[in-house]
Design a protein around this motif. Structure first.
Motif, PDB file in Angstrom:
ATOM      1  N   ALA A   1      -3.761 -27.197  11.720  1.00  0.00           N
ATOM      2  CA  ALA A   1      -4.916 -26.681  11.683  1.00  0.00           C
ATOM      3  C   ALA A   1      -5.281 -26.413  13.270  1.00  0.00           C
ATOM      4  O   ALA A   1      -5.959 -25.611  13.623  1.00  0.00           O
ATOM      5  CB  ALA A   1      -5.729 -27.744  11.138  1.00  0.00           C
ATOM      6  N   ALA A   2      -4.851 -27.390  14.363  1.00  0.00           N
ATOM      7  CA  ALA A   2      -5.318 -27.039  15.474  1.00  0.00           C
ATOM      8  C   ALA A   2      -4.535 -26.014  15.953  1.00  0.00           C
ATOM      9  O   ALA A   2      -5.116 -25.110  16.836  1.00  0.00           O
ATOM     10  CB  ALA A   2      -4.713 -28.472  16.353  1.00  0.00           C
ATOM     11  N   LEU A   3      -3.322 -25.737  15.383  1.00  0.00           N
ATOM     12  CA  LEU A   3      -2.615 -24.605  15.924  1.00  0.00           C
ATOM     13  C   LEU A   3      -3.168 -23.479  15.493  1.00  0.00           C
ATOM     14  O   LEU A   3      -3.283 -22.117  16.168  1.00  0.00           O
ATOM     15  CB  LEU A   3      -1.111 -24.571  15.528  1.00  0.00           C
ATOM     16  CG  LEU A   3      -0.051 -23.494  15.698  1.00  0.00           C
ATOM     17  CD1 LEU A   3      -0.348 -22.870  17.422  1.00  0.00           C
ATOM     18  CD2 LEU A   3       1.292 -23.474  15.229  1.00  0.00           C
ATOM     19  N   ALA A   4      -3.811 -23.196  14.300  1.00  0.00           N
ATOM     20  CA  ALA A   4      -4.380 -22.216  13.675  1.00  0.00           C
ATOM     21  C   ALA A   4      -5.741 -22.049  14.292  1.00  0.00           C
ATOM     22  O   ALA A   4      -6.095 -20.718  14.654  1.00  0.00           O
ATOM     23  CB  ALA A   4      -4.906 -22.489  12.085  1.00  0.00           C
ATOM     24  N   ASP A   5      -6.412 -22.931  14.925  1.00  0.00           N
ATOM     25  CA  ASP A   5      -7.527 -22.894  15.598  1.00  0.00           C
ATOM     26  C   ASP A   5      -7.336 -22.257  16.986  1.00  0.00           C
ATOM     27  O   ASP A   5      -8.025 -20.969  17.276  1.00  0.00           O
ATOM     28  CB  ASP A   5      -8.252 -24.089  15.947  1.00  0.00           C
ATOM     29  CG  ASP A   5      -8.901 -24.535  14.645  1.00  0.00           C
ATOM     30  OD1 ASP A   5      -9.302 -23.781  13.631  1.00  0.00           O
ATOM     31  OD2 ASP A   5      -9.528 -25.880  14.583  1.00  0.00           O
ATOM     32  N   ARG A   6      -6.363 -22.585  17.678  1.00  0.00           N
ATOM     33  CA  ARG A   6      -5.855 -21.927  19.102  1.00  0.00           C
ATOM     34  C   ARG A   6      -5.444 -20.512  18.569  1.00  0.00           C
ATOM     35  O   ARG A   6      -5.460 -19.688  19.731  1.00  0.00           O
ATOM     36  CB  ARG A   6      -4.878 -22.958  19.557  1.00  0.00           C
ATOM     37  CG  ARG A   6      -5.415 -24.128  20.094  1.00  0.00           C
ATOM     38  CD  ARG A   6      -4.259 -24.863  20.985  1.00  0.00           C
ATOM     39  NE  ARG A   6      -2.995 -25.109  20.347  1.00  0.00           N
ATOM     40  CZ  ARG A   6      -2.632 -26.109  19.574  1.00  0.00           C
ATOM     41  NH1 ARG A   6      -3.551 -27.058  19.295  1.00  0.00           N
ATOM     42  NH2 ARG A   6      -1.283 -26.405  19.085  1.00  0.00           N
ATOM     43  N   LEU A   7      -4.572 -20.200  17.712  1.00  0.00           N
ATOM     44  CA  LEU A   7      -4.355 -18.846  17.188  1.00  0.00           C
ATOM     45  C   LEU A   7      -5.311 -17.966  17.130  1.00  0.00           C
ATOM     46  O   LEU A   7      -5.458 -16.903  17.647  1.00  0.00           O
ATOM     47  CB  LEU A   7      -3.416 -18.794  16.205  1.00  0.00           C
ATOM     48  CG  LEU A   7      -2.796 -17.582  15.584  1.00  0.00           C
ATOM     49  CD1 LEU A   7      -2.003 -16.862  16.712  1.00  0.00           C
ATOM     50  CD2 LEU A   7      -2.099 -17.874  14.357  1.00  0.00           C
ATOM     51  N   GLU A   8      -6.208 -18.447  16.353  1.00  0.00           N
ATOM     52  CA  GLU A   8      -7.570 -17.549  16.335  1.00  0.00           C
ATOM     53  C   GLU A   8      -8.500 -17.137  17.623  1.00  0.00           C
ATOM     54  O   GLU A   8      -8.612 -16.196  18.054  1.00  0.00           O
ATOM     55  CB  GLU A   8      -8.763 -18.447  15.439  1.00  0.00           C
ATOM     56  CG  GLU A   8      -9.895 -17.599  15.203  1.00  0.00           C
ATOM     57  CD  GLU A   8     -10.803 -18.471  14.225  1.00  0.00           C
ATOM     58  OE1 GLU A   8     -11.959 -17.490  13.870  1.00  0.00           O
ATOM     59  OE2 GLU A   8     -10.842 -19.394  13.872  1.00  0.00           O
ATOM     60  N   ARG A   9      -8.233 -18.304  18.414  1.00  0.00           N
ATOM     61  CA  ARG A   9      -8.966 -18.097  19.880  1.00  0.00           C
ATOM     62  C   ARG A   9      -7.892 -17.190  20.555  1.00  0.00           C
ATOM     63  O   ARG A   9      -8.573 -16.106  21.307  1.00  0.00           O
ATOM     64  CB  ARG A   9      -8.939 -19.209  20.627  1.00  0.00           C
ATOM     65  CG  ARG A   9     -10.386 -20.065  20.220  1.00  0.00           C
ATOM     66  CD  ARG A   9     -10.676 -21.373  21.160  1.00  0.00           C
ATOM     67  NE  ARG A   9      -9.385 -22.417  21.102  1.00  0.00           N
ATOM     68  CZ  ARG A   9      -9.254 -23.337  20.562  1.00  0.00           C
ATOM     69  NH1 ARG A   9      -9.994 -23.593  19.426  1.00  0.00           N
ATOM     70  NH2 ARG A   9      -8.280 -24.220  20.650  1.00  0.00           N
ATOM     71  N   ALA A  10      -6.908 -17.267  20.715  1.00  0.00           N
ATOM     72  CA  ALA A  10      -5.985 -16.377  21.191  1.00  0.00           C
ATOM     73  C   ALA A  10      -6.215 -14.856  20.676  1.00  0.00           C
ATOM     74  O   ALA A  10      -6.010 -13.841  21.627  1.00  0.00           O
ATOM     75  CB  ALA A  10      -4.500 -16.686  21.077  1.00  0.00           C
ATOM     76  N   LEU A  11      -6.136 -14.779  19.452  1.00  0.00           N
ATOM     77  CA  LEU A  11      -6.455 -13.301  18.770  1.00  0.00           C
ATOM     78  C   LEU A  11      -7.751 -12.728  19.285  1.00  0.00           C
ATOM     79  O   LEU A  11      -7.641 -11.718  19.738  1.00  0.00           O
ATOM     80  CB  LEU A  11      -6.294 -13.495  17.131  1.00  0.00           C
ATOM     81  CG  LEU A  11      -4.990 -13.820  16.764  1.00  0.00           C
ATOM     82  CD1 LEU A  11      -4.802 -13.960  15.351  1.00  0.00           C
ATOM     83  CD2 LEU A  11      -4.096 -12.683  17.153  1.00  0.00           C
ATOM     84  N   ARG A  12      -8.730 -13.706  19.532  1.00  0.00           N
ATOM     85  CA  ARG A  12     -10.075 -12.966  19.739  1.00  0.00           C
ATOM     86  C   ARG A  12      -9.760 -12.548  21.319  1.00  0.00           C
ATOM     87  O   ARG A  12     -10.289 -11.709  21.690  1.00  0.00           O
ATOM     88  CB  ARG A  12     -10.992 -14.152  19.751  1.00  0.00           C
ATOM     89  CG  ARG A  12     -11.600 -14.253  18.428  1.00  0.00           C
ATOM     90  CD  ARG A  12     -13.014 -15.018  18.475  1.00  0.00           C
ATOM     91  NE  ARG A  12     -12.333 -16.298  18.720  1.00  0.00           N
ATOM     92  CZ  ARG A  12     -13.009 -17.497  18.109  1.00  0.00           C
ATOM     93  NH1 ARG A  12     -13.793 -17.263  17.563  1.00  0.00           N
ATOM     94  NH2 ARG A  12     -12.441 -18.630  18.452  1.00  0.00           N
ATOM     95  N   ARG A  13      -9.055 -13.637  22.215  1.00  0.00           N
ATOM     96  CA  ARG A  13      -9.023 -13.133  23.705  1.00  0.00           C
ATOM     97  C   ARG A  13      -8.228 -11.874  23.727  1.00  0.00           C
ATOM     98  O   ARG A  13      -8.498 -11.032  24.626  1.00  0.00           O
ATOM     99  CB  ARG A  13      -8.179 -14.327  24.228  1.00  0.00           C
ATOM    100  CG  ARG A  13      -8.891 -15.014  25.482  1.00  0.00           C
ATOM    101  CD  ARG A  13      -8.065 -15.878  26.060  1.00  0.00           C
ATOM    102  NE  ARG A  13      -7.294 -16.821  25.208  1.00  0.00           N
ATOM    103  CZ  ARG A  13      -6.542 -17.576  25.825  1.00  0.00           C
ATOM    104  NH1 ARG A  13      -6.511 -17.739  26.855  1.00  0.00           N
ATOM    105  NH2 ARG A  13      -5.815 -18.435  24.837  1.00  0.00           N
ATOM    106  N   LEU A  14      -7.272 -11.800  22.748  1.00  0.00           N
ATOM    107  CA  LEU A  14      -6.416 -10.344  22.939  1.00  0.00           C
ATOM    108  C   LEU A  14      -7.123  -9.129  22.523  1.00  0.00           C
ATOM    109  O   LEU A  14      -6.809  -8.181  23.054  1.00  0.00           O
ATOM    110  CB  LEU A  14      -5.191 -10.827  22.282  1.00  0.00           C
ATOM    111  CG  LEU A  14      -4.065 -11.619  22.817  1.00  0.00           C
ATOM    112  CD1 LEU A  14      -2.860 -11.806  21.697  1.00  0.00           C
ATOM    113  CD2 LEU A  14      -3.437 -11.210  23.949  1.00  0.00           C
ATOM    114  N   ALA A  15      -8.097  -9.229  21.524  1.00  0.00           N
ATOM    115  CA  ALA A  15      -8.818  -8.324  21.044  1.00  0.00           C
ATOM    116  C   ALA A  15      -9.752  -7.995  22.228  1.00  0.00           C
ATOM    117  O   ALA A  15     -10.100  -6.703  22.173  1.00  0.00           O
ATOM    118  CB  ALA A  15      -9.401  -8.631  19.656  1.00  0.00           C
ATOM    119  N   GLY A  16     -10.244  -8.867  22.866  1.00  0.00           N
ATOM    120  CA  GLY A  16     -11.288  -8.540  23.880  1.00  0.00           C
ATOM    121  C   GLY A  16     -10.732  -7.520  25.003  1.00  0.00           C
ATOM    122  O   GLY A  16     -11.243  -6.891  25.739  1.00  0.00           O
TER     123      GLY A  16
END
Length: 162
Positions: A144-159
């Motif tokens: 779950a923690a990995l999934a949360d960090r993945l979501e943040r990474a995807l938002r950063r990359l999308a930005g």
């Protein structure tokens, strides 16, 4: 005085030559990037390891903890990794030669691209297998923690794409 109409016109580079030179430059920069990525241990964002990106892990290279990154790297067969990276580099050099051939050798370029694709897929396959093996060692809270960090990474990359 000489007749200006009789003077020979300077030779102009054809469009194909300019395209070939641009592609050659792009390939050289790509190879330089691959080499630099293989040499550098950690990318400019701290947790972004270029060695993991080479393995097709994309945003997971940002989302994995340092410990998990090390564990994924430890699961990779280094000899196979080295072989595939060399194959990738060799195929790009072969593509460069095909681009410089006159006339353009489409069959050689196509074969070089196919070899490049096969090497990249082999690298990605190794990376994905190592990632899945590492995720398999995690409990539900760690996933779950990995999934949360993945979501943040995807938002950063999308930005960055804006």
């Amino acid at each position: 005085m000489s007749d200006p109409a009789a003077a020979p016109k300077p030779a102009r580079s054809g469009r194909g030559v300019r395209i070939a030179l641009a592609l050659s430059l792009a390939l050289n920069l790509l190879i330089l990037g691959l080499v630099a990525g293989a040499v550098l241990a950690v990318g400019p964002r701290g947790g972004d390891d270029p060695r993991l990106r080479t393995l097709g892990l994309g945003p997971f290279a940002l989302a994995l903890s340092r410990e998990d990154q090390e564990a994924v790297r430890g699961r990779i067969d280094r000899d196979a990794l080295r072989t595939e990276r060399r194959a990738l580099g060799a195929s790009l050099l072969q593509l460069r030669q095909a681009l410089l051939a006159e006339p353009f050798d489409r069959a050689a370029a196509e074969a070089a691209l196919a070899r490049s694709r096969a090497a990249a897929e082999a690298l990605q396959g190794q990376g994905h297998a190592a990632l899945l093996d590492q995720i398999g060692t995690m409990d539900a809270a760690e996933r779950a923690a990995l999934a949360d960090r993945l979501e943040r990474a995807l938002r950063r990359l999308a930005g960055r794409d804006r």
